[in-house]
Design an enzyme around this catalytic site. Structure first.
Site, PDB file in Angstrom:
ATOM      1  N   ASP A   1       0.869  -1.173   0.000  1.00 56.03           N
ATOM      2  CA  ASP A   1       0.000   0.000   0.000  1.00 56.03           C
ATOM      3  C   ASP A   1       0.913   1.233   0.000  1.00 56.03           C
ATOM      4  O   ASP A   1       2.137   1.125  -0.163  1.00 56.03           O
ATOM      5  CB  ASP A   1      -0.997  -0.040   1.167  1.00 56.03           C
ATOM      6  CG  ASP A   1      -0.351   0.233   2.530  1.00 56.03           C
ATOM      7  OD1 ASP A   1       0.900   0.310   2.609  1.00 56.03           O
ATOM      8  OD2 ASP A   1      -1.097   0.362   3.517  1.00 56.03           O
ATOM      9  N   HIS A   2       0.317   2.408   0.174  1.00 61.68           N
ATOM     10  CA  HIS A   2       1.104   3.650   0.137  1.00 61.68           C
ATOM     11  C   HIS A   2       2.183   3.663   1.226  1.00 61.68           C
ATOM     12  O   HIS A   2       3.273   4.195   1.018  1.00 61.68           O
ATOM     13  CB  HIS A   2       0.194   4.862   0.277  1.00 61.68           C
ATOM     14  CG  HIS A   2      -0.722   4.790   1.464  1.00 61.68           C
ATOM     15  ND1 HIS A   2      -1.788   3.910   1.532  1.00 61.68           N
ATOM     16  CD2 HIS A   2      -0.709   5.444   2.652  1.00 61.68           C
ATOM     17  CE1 HIS A   2      -2.400   4.049   2.684  1.00 61.68           C
ATOM     18  NE2 HIS A   2      -1.772   4.966   3.391  1.00 61.68           N
TER      19      HIS A   2
ATOM     20  N   CYS B   1       3.193  -3.079   4.047  1.00 57.14           N
ATOM     21  CA  CYS B   1       2.372  -1.924   4.416  1.00 57.14           C
ATOM     22  C   CYS B   1       3.125  -1.196   5.527  1.00 57.14           C
ATOM     23  O   CYS B   1       4.319  -1.435   5.727  1.00 57.14           O
ATOM     24  CB  CYS B   1       0.956  -2.334   4.813  1.00 57.14           C
ATOM     25  SG  CYS B   1       0.802  -3.374   6.270  1.00 57.14           S
ATOM     26  N   GLY B   2       2.449  -0.297   6.218  1.00 57.97           N
ATOM     27  CA  GLY B   2       3.152   0.478   7.233  1.00 57.97           C
ATOM     28  C   GLY B   2       3.720  -0.393   8.340  1.00 57.97           C
ATOM     29  O   GLY B   2       4.887  -0.271   8.718  1.00 57.97           O
ATOM     30  N   THR B   3       2.876  -1.283   8.842  1.00 54.08           N
ATOM     31  CA  THR B   3       3.293  -2.152   9.939  1.00 54.08           C
ATOM     32  C   THR B   3       3.496  -3.606   9.522  1.00 54.08           C
ATOM     33  O   THR B   3       4.108  -4.376  10.268  1.00 54.08           O
ATOM     34  CB  THR B   3       2.213  -2.164  11.039  1.00 54.08           C
ATOM     35  OG1 THR B   3       0.988  -2.629  10.438  1.00 54.08           O
ATOM     36  CG2 THR B   3       2.000  -0.775  11.636  1.00 54.08           C
TER      37      THR B   3
ATOM     38  N   MET C   1      -1.659  -6.215   6.146  1.00 54.09           N
ATOM     39  CA  MET C   1      -1.418  -7.129   5.020  1.00 54.09           C
ATOM     40  C   MET C   1      -1.463  -8.584   5.489  1.00 54.09           C
ATOM     41  O   MET C   1      -2.034  -9.450   4.806  1.00 54.09           O
ATOM     42  CB  MET C   1      -0.057  -6.828   4.389  1.00 54.09           C
ATOM     43  CG  MET C   1      -0.025  -5.590   3.532  1.00 54.09           C
ATOM     44  SD  MET C   1      -1.064  -5.739   2.064  1.00 54.09           S
ATOM     45  CE  MET C   1      -0.331  -4.423   1.055  1.00 54.09           C
TER      46      MET C   1
ATOM     47  N   HIS D   1       9.311 -23.741   9.809  1.00 50.93           N
ATOM     48  CA  HIS D   1       8.230 -24.332  10.596  1.00 50.93           C
ATOM     49  C   HIS D   1       6.843 -24.104  10.011  1.00 50.93           C
ATOM     50  O   HIS D   1       5.961 -24.953  10.166  1.00 50.93           O
ATOM     51  CB  HIS D   1       8.245 -23.762  12.026  1.00 50.93           C
ATOM     52  CG  HIS D   1       9.391 -24.268  12.848  1.00 50.93           C
ATOM     53  ND1 HIS D   1       9.452 -24.104  14.215  1.00 50.93           N
ATOM     54  CD2 HIS D   1      10.523 -24.935  12.498  1.00 50.93           C
ATOM     55  CE1 HIS D   1      10.575 -24.648  14.672  1.00 50.93           C
ATOM     56  NE2 HIS D   1      11.248 -25.153  13.649  1.00 50.93           N
TER      57      HIS D   1
ATOM     58  N   HIS E   1       5.947 -30.485  11.236  1.00 50.41           N
ATOM     59  CA  HIS E   1       5.429 -29.150  10.920  1.00 50.41           C
ATOM     60  C   HIS E   1       4.318 -29.219   9.867  1.00 50.41           C
ATOM     61  O   HIS E   1       3.366 -28.450   9.923  1.00 50.41           O
ATOM     62  CB  HIS E   1       6.568 -28.241  10.454  1.00 50.41           C
ATOM     63  CG  HIS E   1       7.658 -28.112  11.472  1.00 50.41           C
ATOM     64  ND1 HIS E   1       7.440 -27.518  12.697  1.00 50.41           N
ATOM     65  CD2 HIS E   1       8.938 -28.541  11.467  1.00 50.41           C
ATOM     66  CE1 HIS E   1       8.559 -27.570  13.404  1.00 50.41           C
ATOM     67  NE2 HIS E   1       9.482 -28.190  12.683  1.00 50.41           N
TER      68      HIS E   1
HETATM   69  C1  RB5 Z   1      -1.814   2.887   6.338  1.00 48.96           C
HETATM   70  O1  RB5 Z   1      -1.788   4.136   6.934  1.00 48.96           O
HETATM   71  C2  RB5 Z   1      -1.560   1.819   7.355  1.00 48.96           C
HETATM   72  O2  RB5 Z   1      -2.674   1.644   8.155  1.00 48.96           O
HETATM   73  C3  RB5 Z   1      -1.192   0.519   6.664  1.00 48.96           C
HETATM   74  O3  RB5 Z   1      -0.056   0.708   5.879  1.00 48.96           O
HETATM   75  C4  RB5 Z   1      -0.857  -0.651   7.557  1.00 48.96           C
HETATM   76  O4  RB5 Z   1       0.083  -0.315   8.505  1.00 48.96           O
HETATM   77  C5  RB5 Z   1      -2.020  -1.361   8.131  1.00 48.96           C
HETATM   78  O5  RB5 Z   1      -1.869  -2.382   8.810  1.00 48.96           O
END
Ligand code: RB5
Length: 143
Positions: A8-9, A65-67, A71, A98, A133
């Site tokens: 994502d962005h 993604c950010g975190t 995803m 695993h 596994h």
């Molecule tokens: C986008 O701002 C953020 O929420 C996304 O990249 C991600 O971290 C979501 O889990």
């Protein structure tokens, strides 16, 4: 290896770097977006990569993604997907040995590019250990 890649962005910039890495390692990369910093919804991209793997068009995937959390949650709603969010080499290795993870999820706002590159290398170079596994994986996933 055929690798489906998407972000994502929040993960767009890191995706561009990882695409270059994968090409340099000789992999065939299906870049499924996004293609700019414009805000998008991460589940749409998780679904694209999960569908490519489920259909056998890609061997494995990388989602950013950010975190990495959104995803991984979205991708794991697909029965044949085992998406692992990894922030260190130990979990990247174990997710293959695993869990036979077929998608690596990265958090671009959590780790830097240097760590991400090492995680991708380790993840791609590690094989599934099988045995006990597989018996465990059969209880929650197909294939
Ligand atoms: C986008 O701002 C953020 O929420 C996304 O990249 C991600 O971290 C979501 O889990």
């Amino acid at each position: 290896m055929k690798i489906a890649l998407a972000a994502d962005h929040g993960g767009f910039a890191l995706k561009e770097s990882i695409a270059k890495l994968l090409h340099s390692l000789g992999h065939e990369v299906a870049d499924m977006g996004c293609h700019s910093l414009q805000s998008v919804d991460y589940p749409d991209y998780a679904d694209l990569v999960a569908a490519a793997i489920t259909a056998g068009k890609s061997d494995s995937g990388i989602l950013i993604c950010g975190t990495g959390i959104g995803m991984s949650i979205a991708a794991n709603r697909h029965r044949k997907i085992r998406a692992a969010i990894c922030h260190d080499e130990y979990t990247a290795r174990k997710s293959r040995e695993h869990n036979n993870a077929n998608i690596l999820c990265l958090g671009a706002r959590v780790i830097g590019e240097g760590v991400a590159v090492e995680l991708v290398k380790v993840w791609l170079a590690t094989s599934f250990a099988g045995g006990r596994h597989q018996q465990r994986i059969d209880k929650y996933s197909e294939g």
